[in-house]
Design an enzyme around this catalytic site. Sequence first.
Site, PDB file in Angstrom:
ATOM      1  N   ASP A   1      12.847  45.206  71.928  1.00 59.11           N
ATOM      2  CA  ASP A   1      12.937  45.427  73.375  1.00 59.11           C
ATOM      3  C   ASP A   1      11.666  46.128  73.857  1.00 59.11           C
ATOM      4  OD1 ASP A   1      13.652  46.098  75.947  1.00 59.11           O
ATOM      5  OD2 ASP A   1      15.564  47.029  75.415  1.00 59.11           O
TER       6      ASP A   1
ATOM      7  N   ARG B   1      20.817  38.279  79.677  1.00 58.95           N
ATOM      8  CA  ARG B   1      21.409  39.529  79.194  1.00 58.95           C
ATOM      9  C   ARG B   1      22.231  40.275  80.241  1.00 58.95           C
ATOM     10  NH1 ARG B   1      19.613  43.655  77.324  1.00 58.95           N
ATOM     11  NH2 ARG B   1      21.328  43.692  75.877  1.00 58.95           N
TER      12      ARG B   1
ATOM     13  N   GLU C   1      12.877  41.103  74.048  1.00 62.02           N
ATOM     14  CA  GLU C   1      13.668  41.435  75.246  1.00 62.02           C
ATOM     15  C   GLU C   1      12.834  42.185  76.285  1.00 62.02           C
ATOM     16  OE1 GLU C   1      17.124  43.600  74.013  1.00 62.02           O
ATOM     17  OE2 GLU C   1      17.360  44.627  75.935  1.00 62.02           O
TER      18      GLU C   1
ATOM     19  N   ARG D   1      18.343  45.276  66.340  1.00 60.40           N
ATOM     20  CA  ARG D   1      17.230  45.521  67.262  1.00 60.40           C
ATOM     21  C   ARG D   1      16.407  46.653  66.681  1.00 60.40           C
ATOM     22  NH1 ARG D   1      16.968  48.341  73.178  1.00 60.40           N
ATOM     23  NH2 ARG D   1      17.086  50.146  71.806  1.00 60.40           N
TER      24      ARG D   1
ATOM     25  N   HIS E   1      11.196  46.856  77.084  1.00 62.56           N
ATOM     26  CA  HIS E   1      11.675  47.655  78.218  1.00 62.56           C
ATOM     27  C   HIS E   1      10.805  47.534  79.460  1.00 62.56           C
ATOM     28  CE1 HIS E   1      14.620  50.972  79.245  1.00 62.56           C
ATOM     29  NE2 HIS E   1      15.312  50.062  78.625  1.00 62.56           N
TER      30      HIS E   1
ATOM     31  N   GLU F   1      19.286  42.652  81.793  1.00 61.86           N
ATOM     32  CA  GLU F   1      20.217  43.789  81.821  1.00 61.86           C
ATOM     33  C   GLU F   1      20.205  44.525  83.162  1.00 61.86           C
ATOM     34  OE1 GLU F   1      18.555  45.807  78.382  1.00 61.86           O
ATOM     35  OE2 GLU F   1      17.980  47.497  79.634  1.00 61.86           O
TER      36      GLU F   1
ATOM     37  N   TRP G   1       9.977  52.629  83.147  1.00 59.36           N
ATOM     38  CA  TRP G   1      10.559  53.340  81.992  1.00 59.36           C
ATOM     39  C   TRP G   1      11.133  52.323  81.029  1.00 59.36           C
ATOM     40  CZ3 TRP G   1      15.847  53.775  80.367  1.00 59.36           C
ATOM     41  CH2 TRP G   1      15.988  54.527  79.168  1.00 59.36           C
TER      42      TRP G   1
ATOM     43  N   ASP H   1      26.104  53.487  77.190  1.00 61.12           N
ATOM     44  CA  ASP H   1      26.230  54.058  78.537  1.00 61.12           C
ATOM     45  C   ASP H   1      27.066  53.167  79.462  1.00 61.12           C
ATOM     46  OD1 ASP H   1      24.398  52.089  79.221  1.00 61.12           O
ATOM     47  OD2 ASP H   1      22.790  53.462  79.748  1.00 61.12           O
TER      48      ASP H   1
ATOM     49  N   GLU I   1      25.504  42.883  72.413  1.00 61.41           N
ATOM     50  CA  GLU I   1      24.917  44.172  72.029  1.00 61.41           C
ATOM     51  C   GLU I   1      26.027  45.183  71.750  1.00 61.41           C
ATOM     52  OE1 GLU I   1      22.589  46.134  75.083  1.00 61.41           O
ATOM     53  OE2 GLU I   1      21.443  47.257  73.598  1.00 61.41           O
TER      54      GLU I   1
ATOM     55  N   HIS J   1      21.403  48.715  67.053  1.00 64.14           N
ATOM     56  CA  HIS J   1      20.064  49.291  67.189  1.00 64.14           C
ATOM     57  C   HIS J   1      19.672  50.050  65.919  1.00 64.14           C
ATOM     58  CE1 HIS J   1      20.474  49.634  71.860  1.00 64.14           C
ATOM     59  NE2 HIS J   1      20.805  48.451  71.406  1.00 64.14           N
TER      60      HIS J   1
ATOM     61  N   HIS K   1      24.328  42.754  77.792  1.00 66.38           N
ATOM     62  CA  HIS K   1      23.951  44.164  77.674  1.00 66.38           C
ATOM     63  C   HIS K   1      25.217  44.956  77.310  1.00 66.38           C
ATOM     64  CE1 HIS K   1      21.553  47.630  78.670  1.00 66.38           C
ATOM     65  NE2 HIS K   1      22.292  47.988  79.696  1.00 66.38           N
TER      66      HIS K   1
ATOM     67  N   TYR L   1      10.251  54.492  74.166  1.00 69.50           N
ATOM     68  CA  TYR L   1      11.588  54.056  74.522  1.00 69.50           C
ATOM     69  C   TYR L   1      12.425  53.792  73.257  1.00 69.50           C
ATOM     70  CZ  TYR L   1      15.412  51.091  75.492  1.00 69.50           C
ATOM     71  OH  TYR L   1      16.670  50.566  75.499  1.00 69.50           O
TER      72      TYR L   1
ATOM     73  N   ASN M   1      24.476  54.191  84.906  1.00 70.39           N
ATOM     74  CA  ASN M   1      23.858  55.369  84.299  1.00 70.39           C
ATOM     75  C   ASN M   1      22.859  56.062  85.246  1.00 70.39           C
ATOM     76  OD1 ASN M   1      22.872  57.276  82.535  1.00 70.39           O
ATOM     77  ND2 ASN M   1      22.460  55.834  80.866  1.00 70.39           N
TER      78      ASN M   1
HETATM   79 MG   LIG Z   1      17.099  46.309  76.907  1.00 68.72          MG
END
Ligand SMILES: [Mg+2]
Length: 403
Positions: A211, A284, A237, A147, A213, A263, A403, A317, A340, A122, A313, A159, A37
Amino acid sequence: MKIIKAEVIVCAPGRNFVTIKIETDQGIYGLGDATLNGRELAVATYLEKHLIPCLIGRDPFDSEDIWHYFYRGVYWRRGAVNMTAIGAIDMALWDIKGKALDVPVYKLLGGKSRQKLMAYTHAQGRDMEETIDKVAEKVAQGYQAVRVQSGVPGMKDIYGISNDKKSYEPAIIGQKPIEESWNTSKYLNYIPKLFSKVRETFSDDLHLLHDAHHRLTPIEAARLGKELEPFNLFWLEDTIPAELQEGFKLLRQHTSTPLAVGEIFNTIYDCQDLITNQLIDYIRMTIAHGGGITPMLKIASLAGLYHIKTGCHGPSDLSPINLAACLHFGTAINNFGIQEYMGYADLTMEVFKFSHDFKNGFFTMSEAPGLGIDMDFEKAKKHQYKQAYLPVNRLEDGTLHSW
Ligand SMILES: [Mg+2]
C-alpha cells in the site's frame, strides 16, 4: 413491519466505533457500522439529527427506496460523512430483513457463490529484518496473502509502521492530529529491494500486497509498479490520490502490476471511469463508507463486466459489523477478490459478538440470521469515546502531503 426507534451508540472498546441500532414494531433490531475514523461525531450527529427522524414509521424491507430517499433526498449528495451514515442505515436494514426471514443476509443477495473467503492481513516491521519476521509470523498463522509495509532507511515515520513494538494504530488520542514526515525518493529506492528480499524468502505461492497510501504521482507510481513486476504482487494499492481518475491511465500504460484502489471512495461515480476504462484490477470500496450493501451490489456488478474484482477495505478502525456485511456481500457476488482483515483487540470482541469463523486465512459464514453479528450494549456503555485523529503528513521541507 415498521421502524419504531433508532439510536446511535458511540463507544470505544479498544478504539472509537459508531453503531446505529434500528428497532422495529416486531421486536427485531438491526445493526449498522457508522464509523468514520477521526470524524466519528459528525456521522453520529448527522444520523441523530437528520436521518433517524425520517426513518421512523418506514418499512425496513423498503431498503432500495430508503437508500434513494437519503441519497437523492438530501439534495447535497455524496461525501464521506453523508455516505457513511446512509451505509450504516442500509446495513442495519439488511440485518433486519435477514432476521425477519430467519436467513443469513448472503441468501438474500444471491446465495453462496463460494464456500470460503480469502483474507489478507498486514505484516509491518521497522526495518527489513523485522518485516521478514512479521511476514513469517503471518504465514505460520496460515495466511496465504499478506500486505507488507516496512520502515524506510533514513525516514523517521512511515505509513503502517509503529515506532514501538505495539500493534499499529494510526488514530492518536488528542485534540489535534500528529504530524508525520515523508520522502518519496527514499521510499521508491527502498521498496523494490524489500520485495526482492521478501519474494526470495517466501514461496512463490504467497500473495504479496503493498500500500503506497496515495503518496505518489502517476509517473512515480509507474516506476514503482514496473520495478515490482519481477516479484509478482497480488496488488499494489492506493498509489496515487484518486480524485483524478485519469491519473491511472498513465500508470496503467507502464506496468502490469495489478492495481487496487477505492478505500476512500464513497459512490460509484468515484470509480466509474476507473472501472469502465479497465484502469484497475481490484475495487477496494467497503460497505460502510460505500453507502451500504445496496449500492455496493451495483458497483460489483459494473466491475464484474470489466474483469475487476472486489477487495473490501477492512481495517480494525471499522467495526466487526462492517466486516460481517463485507463477508455476506463477498459470499454472494461472483467477482469477490479478497477481504482485508487485521483482527481486532480483545476488548472490541467483548462488545461485538461475531459469529463467522476464521481459520488459516479464510472466513466461512455462519448460518445465523441477518448479518450474524450482535453487541453487548451494557459493556459498550463502559467504554467512552475519546477524541482521536488520523495523522497528517508533510514532506521534509514542511509541504503538506497526502497521509
Ligand atoms: Mg489502503
